[in-house]
Design a protein around this motif. Structure first.
Motif, PDB file in Angstrom:
ATOM      1  N   VAL A   1       0.783  -1.224  -0.068  1.00 52.88           N
ATOM      2  CA  VAL A   1       0.017   0.077   0.005  1.00 52.88           C
ATOM      3  C   VAL A   1       0.930   1.143  -0.018  1.00 52.88           C
ATOM      4  O   VAL A   1       0.381   2.431  -0.428  1.00 52.88           O
ATOM      5  N   SER A   2       2.071   1.055   0.394  1.00 48.97           N
ATOM      6  CA  SER A   2       2.951   2.222   0.259  1.00 48.97           C
ATOM      7  C   SER A   2       2.934   2.894  -0.906  1.00 48.97           C
ATOM      8  O   SER A   2       3.317   4.246  -1.153  1.00 48.97           O
ATOM      9  N   GLY A   3       2.848   2.011  -2.242  1.00 46.59           N
ATOM     10  CA  GLY A   3       2.884   2.455  -3.481  1.00 46.59           C
ATOM     11  C   GLY A   3       1.910   3.623  -3.602  1.00 46.59           C
ATOM     12  O   GLY A   3       2.010   4.645  -4.557  1.00 46.59           O
TER      13      GLY A   3
ATOM     14  N   LYS B   1       2.546  -3.575   3.655  1.00 48.78           N
ATOM     15  CA  LYS B   1       3.023  -2.404   3.413  1.00 48.78           C
ATOM     16  C   LYS B   1       3.646  -1.843   2.343  1.00 48.78           C
ATOM     17  O   LYS B   1       3.713  -0.884   1.737  1.00 48.78           O
ATOM     18  N   ARG B   2       4.789  -2.876   2.286  1.00 50.06           N
ATOM     19  CA  ARG B   2       5.937  -2.482   1.278  1.00 50.06           C
ATOM     20  C   ARG B   2       6.060  -3.578   0.628  1.00 50.06           C
ATOM     21  O   ARG B   2       6.077  -4.852   1.049  1.00 50.06           O
ATOM     22  N   GLY B   3       6.886  -3.441  -0.675  1.00 49.74           N
ATOM     23  CA  GLY B   3       7.208  -4.534  -1.510  1.00 49.74           C
ATOM     24  C   GLY B   3       6.250  -4.744  -2.793  1.00 49.74           C
ATOM     25  O   GLY B   3       5.067  -4.299  -2.912  1.00 49.74           O
TER      26      GLY B   3
ATOM     27  N   ALA C   1      11.331  -9.785  -6.970  1.00 54.10           N
ATOM     28  CA  ALA C   1      10.799  -8.932  -5.833  1.00 54.10           C
ATOM     29  C   ALA C   1      11.431  -7.912  -5.313  1.00 54.10           C
ATOM     30  O   ALA C   1      12.938  -8.017  -5.566  1.00 54.10           O
ATOM     31  N   ILE C   2      10.862  -6.657  -4.942  1.00 51.23           N
ATOM     32  CA  ILE C   2      11.821  -5.494  -4.682  1.00 51.23           C
ATOM     33  C   ILE C   2      10.747  -4.860  -3.545  1.00 51.23           C
ATOM     34  O   ILE C   2       9.494  -5.021  -3.360  1.00 51.23           O
ATOM     35  N   ASP C   3      11.468  -4.095  -2.693  1.00 52.25           N
ATOM     36  CA  ASP C   3      10.783  -3.050  -1.728  1.00 52.25           C
ATOM     37  C   ASP C   3      10.340  -1.848  -2.695  1.00 52.25           C
ATOM     38  O   ASP C   3      11.457  -1.304  -3.242  1.00 52.25           O
ATOM     39  N   ASN C   4       9.144  -1.614  -2.886  1.00 50.38           N
ATOM     40  CA  ASN C   4       8.860  -0.718  -3.785  1.00 50.38           C
ATOM     41  C   ASN C   4       9.386   0.879  -3.083  1.00 50.38           C
ATOM     42  O   ASN C   4       9.547   1.797  -4.172  1.00 50.38           O
TER      43      ASN C   4
ATOM     44  N   GLY D   1      12.420   0.469  -5.565  1.00 49.69           N
ATOM     45  CA  GLY D   1      11.750   1.032  -6.557  1.00 49.69           C
ATOM     46  C   GLY D   1      11.390   2.494  -6.239  1.00 49.69           C
ATOM     47  O   GLY D   1      10.591   3.045  -7.044  1.00 49.69           O
ATOM     48  N   ALA D   2      12.184   3.068  -5.611  1.00 47.98           N
ATOM     49  CA  ALA D   2      12.319   4.381  -5.492  1.00 47.98           C
ATOM     50  C   ALA D   2      13.549   4.895  -4.703  1.00 47.98           C
ATOM     51  O   ALA D   2      14.444   5.172  -5.542  1.00 47.98           O
TER      52      ALA D   2
END
Lengths: 337, 337, 337, 337
Positions: B187-189, B237-239, B307-310, B314-315
Motif C-alpha cells: 500500500v505504500s505505493g 505495507k511494502r514490496g 521481488a523488490i521493496d517498492n 522502487g524509489a
C-alpha cells in the motif's frame, strides 16, 4: 414480517445491518438511507460494499419528509448515524408506531453533563433520553422488551460489561482497586471514511484515547464502579479483544468464579463460556461474545478476556438481538443459523 | 561529504530517503522540504514517521527562493514530489551545480504525446527531458555517471525491467506473444494520504489500472517491446512481487536462460539471483531485487518473478544507487551494510 | 575488530544477530552454528532467511570440540539457543577468554527454585549463575561493563522494565495495587518452527500464559515488586507493545512523572521518549524502546506504553548494546546508523 | 431432511462444511469423522475451530465398519480427506444409497497417467473414476443432477474455469497464445497442519508450484486448451484472486465479450458479474464467484479476474451447490441467505 428501515446504510455497521436483515426470517428491508448530501446517494449498496454485490438496495438520501413517513410506514428504524443526527432526529422518529434502535452514542449516557463532556455538544432531547433503554441484550431483557427507543451499547462497553457484570452484580470486585480494561479493536471501529489514521500503511498496534475515551463513562454507568479503560487500534478489520484484570474481594475461589459466570449466562446462547482464552477470529463474522477467565487465588487477581465482533455484537447483531426481544422471538433468531 | 536536499520529505519515499541519507557514509542532510502550504510544515519528520523519532530534521516549506538557493548550496537534490511539481521546477533546479534525482514520473517518458495521454497534462520542459537520464541503475550505468538530471524509474518498471531486460537484450523473447506482467504492490505505493481506497478496512487484493496503467508505456519504452501489465493492490505495507510469463524464442534451454541472467547481473550486488522463487519479505526494507525463473522447455513458456521493496529499490535506494554511480562510489555504498 | 560467534543462528534471533554483526563497524563474524543434528546444518543462512540471501555464512553443526575451541578463538559468543543448551554449555563456554551473551532464559533468574518452577528443569550451574549479569542495558551499565556472562533480558521484561523502573526506582508506585502489564507480541516471539499455534490461519489476537508466564518472575525480580502480566499473541511478525497501568503514590503530578522519565533516560539514545503513544511499526526493525505515558491526576492511575521490536531490543540488538558497553563503545554503535 | 456425514471434519474445509450443513434448511448433520489415529478424535469440533464453539459435534474416528454403515444410514457423504483416502474408500462408500461428494483431487482427472504424474500414486479405482462427475456447478448441472459420485473441483480450477469457460466455449480464444493464469491463494488452501511454510512469520507473497502445479492439468482438461498457471501464496487467510490474461480471436469487441459473460451466467446466482475488478474480501466467507473483465481492442488482449473464497466456492459451498442440484433445490439454497 416486520418492516425495517436502516438510516446510515453506507457505513460498516449499516451494511452489516442490511446483511442481517436479509438473512432474518421475520424481517423485510423497507429502505436504506444515507445522509442528504452523501456522495453515495442513488448508488446500490453493493457499489460500496462488494460483499453485498448481489443485494438490491438503493441508498436513498434521507429527508425530513422521509423521517416523518417512516414512523408510520415501518416497524423498526435502525440508526447507524452520527451522534448528532440521532440526537436531533429522535423526537421525530420516535413519535409514531415505529420503534427506534439507535447505534450511535446519543442516548447511552443518562447524565447529560457527562454526555456533553465526552461528546462535545449539549444534550437537549431530555424526553427521548428518559425513555431510552440501554440495549445490553443479556442484562436488560425486560426493559428492552417494552422499550420504544433502544440505545444500542458501544462496542467496547459490550465486551467489557459482558465480562465484568457477573462480578459486579455478585459483589466480587475489590472496591479499592479499579478493574483495568485493555482492549484492542479492529479498524472497522473507526468507521468507513478516508483518514490518514486508518490508512493501511499507518495502522499498527497502539493505544489511543488513553484515560479519556467516551466509552469509559458508559462502562462505569452500567457497571456501577469506576474502571481504567485503555483502547487500542489493531491491524485487523473486525473484532475486539478486551483483557480485563480485576482484584477480587477476599477469598473468592476459582470454582466460585466459574459458578458466577455459569449462572449469569445460563440460557444465553449468544454468550459462549469457553475452555480457553478466545481469539478474535473465533467471533469475527459471528454474533457471539466469547468469555474465559482465570484466577490467581494467592493474590486474588483474576484475568477475564472477552472477544466480540465489533460490527456484530458490538453494533448490528446486538441491535437485532434487541429487536428479537421486542418481538418476543428467541434472542438468536436470524443470528445463529 | 556531499550535501543533499530532499524535497517532498513528508511522504513514504521522502522519509525513506532521509533514513538512507542518514546512514550513508558520504552524505549529509542539508535540508528537508515540503510543499509551501503543507499542514506538516514546521514539524519534525519524526512527528509524521514514528520510526524517525530520533532524527532531527524539520520539514521546511519550499519556496522559489529556496529552489534557487539549493542549486548552488547542495550537491544533490532529491525530488519526491508530484509529477507536476517536478515538471515545473526542473529547469530552475537543474540550472546550477546541484544534480537532480527526480522520483516522480515527470521525466521518464521521452515521448511527450504518450506522456500527456498517461499523465494528463502536457509536457513543456523539452530541454530538461532531453538531458534527463533514466536511472535504471544496473542497465544505464554509463549514462547515469555523467547525468545532471536523473529520472528515477517507477517501482513496477524497476521490477519488470530487471526481470525482462536480460531476455530482451539477448533476443530470447518470442516476438508474437507479449510478456504478461502481473504485479502486486504494497500500500505504500499509493503514497501517504487519506483515501478510502487505501483505508485499512478496504484494502484487499484486487487488480487496478488494468490495460491502462502509466507504468505500461514506461516498461515498453525501456524494454523495446509491448507488454501486458496488470498491477494489483495487496494487503501489505511494502514490496512488489512481479510475476512475468514469457514465451521464448524457439529452442531456448533452461541452461541458456540461466546463463543469460548470470551474465547480465554478474558483478551487480543489488540483484540477487535466487535458488527459489522469492518472497516479498525477503526484500522488504532492503535495496535488493531478487530474481528467480523457470522454463518449461516443452512449451517454451517461462516464468520469472522479481521481488523488490517498492519504497527502496522502487524509489529511494535506487536513487541512492544513482548518486553512488554519479560520485564514483561502489553502487551499494550506504545500502548494503 | 572483535571476533564473534553465533550459536543458534538458524532462528529469528540468530539471523538478526548475523545481520547486526555484519553491519557493526567493529565486529567480524567468525562462525555461525546450529545444533548438532539440525536439518539446516551445512546450508547457507540465506537459504533459511531470504533477507540474508547475499550473506556468505554457512550453518555449521556445533560440537563439544567447537564449543571448547571457540572460548579461545573468538572474543564474544552469542547463544541464541534453547534454555537447556545454554544452561549445559555455559561452564565450558565461559571458561576461556571469550565473553558470553546468552539470549535464552537460562541465567536470568537468580532464584533457582523459581527457575525450576517456571522452566521445568533444575538449575545446576550455580557458578555461572552467580557471575552472570542481567543485561538490561540502560539500567545495569556498570555491571555489564565488567561481566563475562550476560543474561540478555527477555522481550517482555525489556519492554516492561524500561517502562516501570523509573517509577519503582523513584518510589512512585502505590504499594497496594499491582502494576498491570498487558503486552502483545508478534509471532517471531514464538521462534522459527512448525507449529499449529503459529500457523498463519490460526494466528489471531488472544491472551496466553495468563497468570503463569515465565517472564512474570523475571519482571518482578528486576523491578522489585509483584505485577500482573498478561501476554498476547498478535497477528504481526515483529514487535511488542506493552500497555502498563499503575496506581501511583498519592499526589504525584504529571510534571513529576515527566521529570522522572526524562531523568531516567537522559543520555540514553536507545530509549525514545515520545510525544504520543507509540505504534509497533515505529520500532519494528529498529533497536529503540519508545515510551509514552499519561496520568489521571484525579484518580492517581497512570498508563505507560512501551514499544520494542522483540527480535531487536527484545533480543539481538540489546545483546549488541551489551557488547558495546563491554568494549567501551557508545551503546548505539552499529545500531543507530 | 437429508442426512449428511462429513469425513475429514477437522480441517478447514471440513469445518466449513459443518457450518454450512448447520445453516442449510434441508440438511441434518448425522456424523463428523476424522482419521482413525487422529489426535483430535473424541474432541468437539469447537475445540479445534473456535468459531464453532457453540456446535455440538464430536469428531469420531473413522473405521471400515463406519464407512460401510454410512452408505445405508445417510443420504450424502462429504469427503474432506487426503487424495489417497478418497481414492481407497470410494468403492465402499459409493456402494450403497448414499451419494458421495469428494473434495479431494482423487477423482478429478480422468486420465490416469496424468493423475499418477501429478499425484504421485497410481489410480486403481477405474470404475469409480468412470462414474464420477466433475462438480463445476454452473457448467455441469445436468450431469451433477444424476451423479452418484461428485469430484468437487479444486479451488484454483473453480476460479479459472469460471472465468475462462465462457471464452473457450464460444471460440473466443486465440489458439496460438496460451491463457496466462496468475492466482494468489490465502493460507487456508494449504490445509490445517503445522508447517514451517505456512508459519505466520514465513508467509509472504511468493510464487510456488511454477509450471508444475497439479491444478494445471485439471484446468486444461475441463477447459480443453493448454494454459500457463502460476499459483502464489498470499498473506491472508481465505480467498483466491485469479488474474487471467488472454489473447482473443481477431476482432472480438468489448460488447461481444460482455454478452458472452452475461449469456453464460444469466440465471446463475452464485456468479456475480461485477462493475469493477473484485477484491478478495468481496467474496470471503461467501459462496460467490465475482468476475470482471476488460479488453484492449487494439491488441486483442483481455484481462479477466475471478475472486472466490477458496474454502467456500473453492471447496465446501460448491459441494453444497452440487447437493442442491442433486436434490432439485435451487442451487443457492442454504448458501445465499
Amino acid at each position: 414480517m416486520y418492516k425495517v428501515a436502516i438510516i446510515g446504510a453506507s457505513g460498516y455497521t449499516g451494511a452489516q445491518l442490511v446483511q442481517l436483515v436479509q438473512q432474518h426470517p421475520s424481517l423485510t428491508l423497507a429502505g436504506t438511507y444515507v445522509s442528504e448530501n452523501s456522495a453515495d446517494a442513488g448508488k446500490n449498496i453493493g457499489a460500496l460494499h462488494g460483499n453485498l454485490a448481489h443485494v438490491d438496495a438503493t441508498l436513498t438520501p434521507i429527508s425530513n419528509e422521509i423521517l416523518v413517513a417512516l414512523t408510520s410506514q415501518v416497524d423498526f428504524i435502525f440508526l447507524a448515524t452520527p451522534h448528532e443526527a440521532s440526537h436531533d432526529w429522535m423526537p421525530t422518529l420516535s413519535s409514531g408506531r415505529a420503534k427506534v434502535l439507535d447505534l450511535s452514542g446519543a442516548f447511552r449516557l443518562k447524565d447529560t453533563a457527562v454526555f456533553e463532556q465526552f461528546y462535545g455538544f449539549a444534550h437537549t432531547q431530555k424526553n427521548s433520553l428518559d425513555v431510552s433503554v440501554y440495549g445490553l441484550a443479556e442484562w436488560h431483557e425486560d426493559k428492552i422488551a417494552n422499550a420504544s427507543v433502544i440505545a444500542v451499547p458501544g462496542c467496547y462497553p459490550t465486551a467489557s460489561l459482558t465480562a465484568l457484570k457477573p462480578l459486579a452484580e455478585n459483589g466480587l470486585l475489590d472496591a479499592n482497586v479499579r478493574p483495568v480494561i485493555n482492549a484492542v479493536s479492529g479498524v472497522s471501529g473507526a468507521g468507513r471514511k478516508a483518514s490518514l489514521t486508518t490508512s493501511f500503511f499507518e495502522v499498527s498496534l497502539h493505544a489511543y484515547g488513553v484515560l479519556g475515551h467516551r466509552h469509559t463513562p458508559e462502562i462505569e454507568a452500567y457497571l456501577g464502579t469506576p474502571v481504567i479503560f485503555t483502547p487500542h487500534l489493531g491491524n485487523f478489520k473486525r473484532g475486539i479483544l478486551a483483557t480485563i484484570t480485576v482484584k477480587l474481594a477476599p477469598n473468592v475461589s476459582q470454582s466460585q468464579l466459574d459458578a458466577v459466570y455459569q449462572d449469569a449466562y445460563n440460557g444465553k446462547p449468544i454468550v459462549r463460556l469457553r475452555d480457553s482464552f478466545p481469539k478474535i477470529d473465533d467471533v469475527a463474522h459471528t454474533p457471539f461474545v466469547d468469555l474465559h477467565w482465570k484466577l490467581d487465588e494467592a493474590s486474588g487477581y483474576a484475568v477475564v478476556t472477552a472477544a466480540i465482533d465489533n460490527v456484530m455484537k458490538g453494533a448490528a447483531s446486538q441491535a437485532i438481538q434487541c429487536l428479537n426481544i421486542m418481538t418476543k422471538q428467541p434472542v438468536e433468531t436470524g443470528l445463529v443459523l
